[in-house]
Design a protein around this motif. Structure first.
Motif, mmCIF file in Angstrom:
data_model
loop_
_atom_site.group_PDB
_atom_site.id
_atom_site.type_symbol
_atom_site.label_atom_id
_atom_site.label_comp_id
_atom_site.label_asym_id
_atom_site.label_seq_id
_atom_site.Cartn_x
_atom_site.Cartn_y
_atom_site.Cartn_z
ATOM 1 N N GLU A 133 0.878 -1.098 -0.029
ATOM 2 C CA GLU A 133 0.103 0.156 0.036
ATOM 3 C C GLU A 133 0.902 1.230 -0.086
ATOM 4 O O GLU A 133 0.634 2.209 -0.728
ATOM 5 N N LYS A 134 1.998 1.272 0.818
ATOM 6 C CA LYS A 134 2.636 2.442 1.011
ATOM 7 C C LYS A 134 3.340 2.630 -0.551
ATOM 8 O O LYS A 134 3.594 3.756 -1.026
ATOM 9 N N SER A 136 2.258 1.703 -3.547
ATOM 10 C CA SER A 136 0.954 2.168 -4.429
ATOM 11 C C SER A 136 0.687 3.462 -4.288
ATOM 12 O O SER A 136 0.772 4.322 -5.149
ATOM 13 N N GLU A 137 0.759 3.855 -2.747
ATOM 14 C CA GLU A 137 0.257 5.415 -2.727
ATOM 15 C C GLU A 137 1.244 6.293 -2.837
ATOM 16 O O GLU A 137 1.106 7.347 -3.551
ATOM 17 N N GLU A 140 1.259 6.626 -6.742
ATOM 18 C CA GLU A 140 0.199 7.254 -7.180
ATOM 19 C C GLU A 140 0.550 8.762 -7.024
ATOM 20 O O GLU A 140 0.205 9.664 -8.012
ATOM 21 N N LYS A 141 0.820 9.404 -5.874
ATOM 22 C CA LYS A 141 1.141 10.636 -5.556
ATOM 23 C C LYS A 141 2.340 11.345 -6.591
ATOM 24 O O LYS A 141 2.261 12.432 -7.040
#
Length: 145
Positions: A133-134, A136-137, A140-141
């Motif tokens: 998740e880290k 991925s996030e 994305e940012k």
């Protein structure tokens, strides 16, 4: 630079290639593709979704999703329900046959999932999810900037 086999794309691809056969055998035995499964699984959890919501949840591009929905409707696993508030919105819902398929498949899916979960601790699973998740996030940012 990491070695090819140690690169993130290869680690993820290798993991997916080893995990998915168990699931794919079940999908194929029930005349479903991976993508059809993703749509049905999302609908079973949410009960009704718009095409845009399904696309976002399943990561299937809208042009591909149109054909997938058409094939699922032809198999009588989903139906389309026009919104009474805004006729432009169409909700996709599982049919009775689609819900029966859920009752049939989910115990087997749970067994496959449980088999994989027995190979790691709860803490390892949580850490694995946190790291992915880290990544991925943060990706994305960066893509939005």
């Amino acid at each position: 630079m990491p070695k090819f086999l140690d690169s993130l794309p290869m680690i993820l691809s290798r993991s997916l290639d080893r995990v998915m056969p168990s699931y794919r055998r079940l999908f194929q035995a029930n005349d479903l593709t991976d993508q059809q499964w993703r749509v049905l699984r999302a609908l079973w959890e949410k009960q009704h979704l718009t095409s845009a919501q399904i696309s976002q949840i399943t990561l299937l591009p809208p042009p591909s999703l149109v054909g997938i929905l058409d094939r699922l409707e032809k198999k009588n696993l989903i139906g389309r329900l026009r919104s009474t508030e805004d006729r432009r919105h169409v909700h996709i819902i599982p049919t009775q046959k689609g819900r029966a398929l859920m009752e049939h498949m989910m115990p087997m899916v749970d067994r496959i999932h449980d088999d994989f979960m027995q190979r790691v601790t709860a803490a390892e699973w949580a850490e694995f999810n946190r790291i992915l998740e880290k990544l991925s996030e943060s990706t994305e940012k960066r893509n939005l900037a």
